[in-house]
Scaffold this motif. Structure first.
Motif, mmCIF file in Angstrom:
data_model
loop_
_atom_site.group_PDB
_atom_site.id
_atom_site.type_symbol
_atom_site.label_atom_id
_atom_site.label_comp_id
_atom_site.label_asym_id
_atom_site.label_seq_id
_atom_site.Cartn_x
_atom_site.Cartn_y
_atom_site.Cartn_z
ATOM 1 N N ARG A 1 -9.516 -2.192 -2.682
ATOM 2 C CA ARG A 1 -10.566 -1.861 -3.404
ATOM 3 C C ARG A 1 -11.204 -0.216 -3.616
ATOM 4 O O ARG A 1 -11.311 0.044 -4.593
ATOM 5 C CB ARG A 1 -11.936 -2.662 -2.998
ATOM 6 C CG ARG A 1 -11.711 -4.176 -3.157
ATOM 7 C CD ARG A 1 -12.860 -4.927 -2.828
ATOM 8 N NE ARG A 1 -12.647 -6.425 -3.285
ATOM 9 C CZ ARG A 1 -13.396 -7.547 -2.677
ATOM 10 N NH1 ARG A 1 -14.209 -7.212 -1.754
ATOM 11 N NH2 ARG A 1 -13.024 -8.515 -2.874
ATOM 12 N N GLU A 2 -10.735 0.469 -2.367
ATOM 13 C CA GLU A 2 -10.908 1.887 -2.566
ATOM 14 C C GLU A 2 -9.984 2.547 -3.505
ATOM 15 O O GLU A 2 -10.320 3.449 -4.160
ATOM 16 C CB GLU A 2 -10.514 2.597 -1.211
ATOM 17 C CG GLU A 2 -11.675 2.388 -0.176
ATOM 18 C CD GLU A 2 -11.309 2.832 1.244
ATOM 19 O OE1 GLU A 2 -12.249 2.733 2.235
ATOM 20 O OE2 GLU A 2 -10.126 3.153 1.419
ATOM 21 N N ASN A 3 -8.865 1.815 -3.686
ATOM 22 C CA ASN A 3 -7.999 2.525 -4.769
ATOM 23 C C ASN A 3 -7.929 1.693 -6.036
ATOM 24 O O ASN A 3 -6.929 1.491 -6.887
ATOM 25 C CB ASN A 3 -6.565 2.304 -4.181
ATOM 26 C CG ASN A 3 -6.479 3.239 -2.909
ATOM 27 O OD1 ASN A 3 -6.303 4.358 -3.242
ATOM 28 N ND2 ASN A 3 -6.544 2.922 -1.617
ATOM 29 N N ALA B 1 -8.534 -6.966 6.888
ATOM 30 C CA ALA B 1 -7.994 -5.784 7.295
ATOM 31 C C ALA B 1 -7.750 -4.740 5.953
ATOM 32 O O ALA B 1 -7.546 -3.665 6.093
ATOM 33 C CB ALA B 1 -6.923 -5.904 8.487
ATOM 34 N N PHE B 2 -7.286 -5.700 4.876
ATOM 35 C CA PHE B 2 -6.658 -4.829 3.947
ATOM 36 C C PHE B 2 -7.544 -4.920 2.570
ATOM 37 O O PHE B 2 -7.329 -4.013 1.649
ATOM 38 C CB PHE B 2 -5.432 -5.447 3.633
ATOM 39 C CG PHE B 2 -4.266 -5.181 4.557
ATOM 40 C CD1 PHE B 2 -3.679 -3.749 4.448
ATOM 41 C CD2 PHE B 2 -3.958 -5.855 5.649
ATOM 42 C CE1 PHE B 2 -2.603 -3.484 5.213
ATOM 43 C CE2 PHE B 2 -2.843 -5.664 6.650
ATOM 44 C CZ PHE B 2 -2.448 -4.477 6.505
ATOM 45 N N ILE C 1 0.846 -1.163 -0.245
ATOM 46 C CA ILE C 1 0.016 0.009 0.008
ATOM 47 C C ILE C 1 0.927 1.320 0.019
ATOM 48 O O ILE C 1 0.604 2.261 -0.883
ATOM 49 C CB ILE C 1 -0.990 -0.016 1.201
ATOM 50 C CG1 ILE C 1 -2.033 -1.135 0.835
ATOM 51 C CG2 ILE C 1 -1.430 1.395 1.579
ATOM 52 C CD1 ILE C 1 -3.055 -1.428 2.220
ATOM 53 N N ASP C 2 1.964 1.234 0.834
ATOM 54 C CA ASP C 2 2.947 2.314 0.801
ATOM 55 C C ASP C 2 3.534 2.479 -0.487
ATOM 56 O O ASP C 2 3.662 3.941 -1.001
ATOM 57 C CB ASP C 2 3.945 2.096 1.578
ATOM 58 C CG ASP C 2 3.567 2.248 3.290
ATOM 59 O OD1 ASP C 2 2.515 2.736 3.488
ATOM 60 O OD2 ASP C 2 4.322 1.880 4.206
ATOM 61 N N LYS C 3 3.616 1.747 -1.353
ATOM 62 C CA LYS C 3 4.303 1.775 -2.668
ATOM 63 C C LYS C 3 2.997 1.891 -3.785
ATOM 64 O O LYS C 3 3.214 2.177 -4.771
ATOM 65 C CB LYS C 3 4.942 0.441 -2.777
ATOM 66 C CG LYS C 3 6.205 0.256 -2.239
ATOM 67 C CD LYS C 3 6.783 -1.075 -2.764
ATOM 68 C CE LYS C 3 7.816 -1.375 -1.657
ATOM 69 N NZ LYS C 3 8.248 -2.905 -1.791
#
Length: 121
Positions: free
Chosen positions: A72-74, A66-67, A39-41
């Motif tokens: 999906r939001e992104n 949790a992820f 996610i950071d990348k």
């Protein structure tokens, strides 16, 4: 002590996480760190290959819950592949097949991501 490891490989826009060993409350933070790093990348399209995963506990299942929303939001997703019958039965028992796409092979999951990408153009 439980042994668990992850390895990440990138194929285009999709990251593949290979799981190995026992995913439980003691080892779940390693998978959390792997997802957080992706996610950071800015890598939100992920295939998780379960081929070498021997065991998963509820804590391990919780990592996926949790992820998934963040992915999906992104405009990404977590697709699951290569589960043994034992691991699949745990996911099935808890209704995960309704929430996640589960494929027999990594290639099938990658093809699905490519189809989605083509349809967005």
């Amino acid at each position: 002590m439980s042994e668990f490891s992850t390895m990440v490989s990138d194929k285009g826009d999709v990251s593949i996480i290979y799981l190995k060993g026992y995913l439980d409350a003691h080892t779940a933070p390693a998978l959390e760190n792997t997802f957080a790093s992706l996610i950071d990348k800015g890598r939100y399209s992920t295939v998780v290959n379960f081929k070498d995963l021997a065991y998963i506990s509820s804590a391990g299942l919780g990592v996926f819950m949790a992820f998934i929303e963040k992915m999906r939001e992104n405009k990404g997703d977590i697709k699951l592949t290569n589960m043994t019958d034992k691991v699949y039965n745990i996911f099935d028992l808890l209704g995960f097949p309704l929430l996640y796409e589960i494929f027999k092979t990594e290639d099938e999951a990658l093809t699905k991501f490519n189809e989605i990408k083509k349809s967005e153009k």
